[in-house]
Design a protein around this motif. Sequence first.
Motif, mmCIF file in Angstrom:
data_model
loop_
_atom_site.group_PDB
_atom_site.id
_atom_site.type_symbol
_atom_site.label_atom_id
_atom_site.label_comp_id
_atom_site.label_asym_id
_atom_site.label_seq_id
_atom_site.Cartn_x
_atom_site.Cartn_y
_atom_site.Cartn_z
ATOM 1 N N LYS A 21 0.816 -1.213 0.000
ATOM 2 C CA LYS A 21 0.000 0.000 0.000
ATOM 3 C C LYS A 21 0.847 1.259 0.000
ATOM 4 O O LYS A 21 0.570 2.213 -0.738
ATOM 5 C CB LYS A 21 -0.945 0.001 1.206
ATOM 6 C CG LYS A 21 -1.930 1.185 1.193
ATOM 7 C CD LYS A 21 -3.002 1.065 2.248
ATOM 8 C CE LYS A 21 -2.470 1.302 3.639
ATOM 9 N NZ LYS A 21 -3.549 1.616 4.609
ATOM 10 N N SER A 22 1.888 1.283 0.831
ATOM 11 C CA SER A 22 2.746 2.472 0.905
ATOM 12 C C SER A 22 3.387 2.773 -0.441
ATOM 13 O O SER A 22 3.432 3.927 -0.888
ATOM 14 C CB SER A 22 3.839 2.270 1.958
ATOM 15 O OG SER A 22 3.293 2.159 3.245
ATOM 16 N N GLY A 46 -6.907 -1.352 -3.296
ATOM 17 C CA GLY A 46 -7.697 -1.088 -2.104
ATOM 18 C C GLY A 46 -8.269 0.315 -2.113
ATOM 19 O O GLY A 46 -7.854 1.186 -2.889
ATOM 20 N N ASP A 48 -7.949 2.831 -0.129
ATOM 21 C CA ASP A 48 -7.022 3.936 0.148
ATOM 22 C C ASP A 48 -6.314 4.390 -1.120
ATOM 23 O O ASP A 48 -6.213 5.586 -1.418
ATOM 24 C CB ASP A 48 -5.980 3.514 1.181
ATOM 25 C CG ASP A 48 -6.509 3.584 2.611
ATOM 26 O OD1 ASP A 48 -7.713 3.851 2.783
ATOM 27 O OD2 ASP A 48 -5.712 3.371 3.542
ATOM 28 N N SER A 93 -7.543 7.265 4.410
ATOM 29 C CA SER A 93 -6.098 7.161 4.229
ATOM 30 C C SER A 93 -5.315 8.321 4.816
ATOM 31 O O SER A 93 -5.270 9.419 4.252
ATOM 32 C CB SER A 93 -5.761 7.034 2.740
ATOM 33 O OG SER A 93 -4.367 6.965 2.561
ATOM 34 N N ASP A 231 2.718 -6.661 -0.053
ATOM 35 C CA ASP A 231 2.770 -5.811 1.139
ATOM 36 C C ASP A 231 3.072 -6.637 2.383
ATOM 37 O O ASP A 231 2.287 -7.502 2.777
ATOM 38 C CB ASP A 231 1.429 -5.091 1.302
ATOM 39 C CG ASP A 231 1.503 -3.924 2.263
ATOM 40 O OD1 ASP A 231 2.344 -3.953 3.178
ATOM 41 O OD2 ASP A 231 0.725 -2.969 2.090
ATOM 42 N N SER A 234 0.388 -6.630 4.985
ATOM 43 C CA SER A 234 -0.692 -7.596 4.767
ATOM 44 C C SER A 234 -0.217 -9.011 5.054
ATOM 45 O O SER A 234 -0.943 -9.827 5.637
ATOM 46 C CB SER A 234 -1.206 -7.488 3.323
ATOM 47 O OG SER A 234 -1.774 -6.217 3.073
ATOM 48 N N ASP A 313 2.986 -0.519 11.767
ATOM 49 C CA ASP A 313 1.663 -0.903 11.268
ATOM 50 C C ASP A 313 1.304 -2.346 11.584
ATOM 51 O O ASP A 313 0.153 -2.747 11.420
ATOM 52 C CB ASP A 313 1.588 -0.685 9.752
ATOM 53 C CG ASP A 313 1.400 0.774 9.384
ATOM 54 O OD1 ASP A 313 0.961 1.563 10.248
ATOM 55 O OD2 ASP A 313 1.685 1.144 8.224
ATOM 56 N N ARG A 385 -6.631 -3.128 10.315
ATOM 57 C CA ARG A 385 -5.587 -4.019 10.803
ATOM 58 C C ARG A 385 -6.018 -4.736 12.092
ATOM 59 O O ARG A 385 -5.636 -5.880 12.334
ATOM 60 C CB ARG A 385 -4.282 -3.259 10.997
ATOM 61 C CG ARG A 385 -3.790 -2.636 9.693
ATOM 62 C CD ARG A 385 -2.330 -2.291 9.735
ATOM 63 N NE ARG A 385 -1.946 -1.458 8.610
ATOM 64 C CZ ARG A 385 -1.710 -1.880 7.368
ATOM 65 N NH1 ARG A 385 -1.838 -3.167 7.094
ATOM 66 N NH2 ARG A 385 -1.362 -1.038 6.412
ATOM 67 N N THR A 411 -9.712 -1.164 2.640
ATOM 68 C CA THR A 411 -8.772 -0.078 2.382
ATOM 69 C C THR A 411 -7.384 -0.605 2.054
ATOM 70 O O THR A 411 -6.643 0.020 1.291
ATOM 71 C CB THR A 411 -8.669 0.882 3.587
ATOM 72 O OG1 THR A 411 -8.152 0.168 4.719
ATOM 73 C CG2 THR A 411 -10.024 1.481 3.926
ATOM 74 N N SER A 412 -7.000 -1.756 2.635
ATOM 75 C CA SER A 412 -5.653 -2.267 2.412
ATOM 76 C C SER A 412 -5.613 -3.690 1.872
ATOM 77 O O SER A 412 -4.598 -4.093 1.295
ATOM 78 C CB SER A 412 -4.851 -2.221 3.724
ATOM 79 O OG SER A 412 -5.413 -3.095 4.683
#
Length: 432
Positions: A21-22, A46, A48, A93, A231, A234, A313, A385, A411-412
């Motif tokens: 995601k980042s 996702g 975000d 986000s 990720d 994840s 995270d 999360r 979102t992720s």
Amino acid sequence: MDYRVNPGGCLRGQISVPGDKSISHRVVMLGAIADGVTEAEGLLEGADVLATIAAFQSMGVHMEGPDRGHLRIEGVGLRGLRAPSDIIDCGNSGTAMRLLAGLLAGQEFSCTLTGDASLRRRPMGRVLAPLAQMGAAIEAEDGRAPLHIHGRPLQGIHYDLPVASAQVKSAILLAGLYATGDTCVREPAPTRDHSERMLQGFGQPVRVEGAQRCLRSAGHLRGQSLRVPGDISSAAFFLLGASIAPKSDLLLEGVGINPTRTGIVEILTRMGARIDLLRLREVGGEPVADLRVRYAQLRGIDIPTRLVPLAIDEFPAIFIAAAAAEGVTRIRGAEELRVKESDRIAVMAAGLRTLGIAVEELADGAIIHGGVLGGGEVASHGDHRIAMAFAMAGLVARESVRITDCTNVATSFPNFAELARTAGLDLEVQTS
């Protein structure tokens, strides 16, 4: 939407987690302001990242996709963005809002950033303060969104981060693309360096001088083709699940192992986890490996504070690992968890107590006494999360675990429930 996880089962087989995601956020942002076309594969689709895509589309950037992880961006150059016709909605986000604040502070137009109720509660003061020193004009009541940004010329600064934060560091560096002179950020502890790596890849030199990162705007970026690795944030939930569920043996393919992101692997390994890194390689300037994880009896540890920024995270998963471990786990130096999508220290502590685990909540962490998890209903408070962490806890609970308010998992990790079931988790998705 709620999850219900029935006890028992294990995680086995071979799976691939969604794109990082980042990195996906940063691909969209830098591709949009680069000259030429950027082609990305493996992009996270996702909510975000889709919000970041929509933001740049509203500012005149043409994009095709994402379609099965492929996104084509027709960059408009550093000075090619146009004023959006409406407020930019960042959804849930924090990455999008904080990085966009830096990138948009030096534009020649004004705009407003907002988000959902959760994002509007999150503090933005730590990113607004250094941007103000650069000359940015951003209005925010009580340091929270909506952010009213009035674009104006910026001046580079030398800034010492009071708290390690990749988002704040990245916002300052992105603002530096529009500033005169050098922009330098010094961090008190290492944080993820995706922005520095990607800026280099797009043709913007970044000087790394110990704990300091500096750039002087080159005046342009170059579009490129790249692949986004899986990720690790994840993957963390599957590393957790396979570590605590007996008979588990799971292979996670193509996961990013950037050294600023592998705190979760080191922490779990210190707790006794069996994680092997296979087929190490580089993809798009980022180190990647296949991760094999097998069941092991975990033990409680004192988590070194130096590892906290490298796993910030992933702490919801680490809380569950501590609950399933033998002995006591102590977490300190993690006050950043208080200002995530939820107060993750308080929410995780409350959920673990519901499942019968003794937790002492600290201002900057927690003391967790490992034990046998019971069943019950846990509130995720809309935090993706936390929802996924407690889903994995269901593998070793004595009774079923119900996790409420799981919609934001999209979102992720949009296909989390499907992939978890494929790997062996007995998970039901229920409409609230």
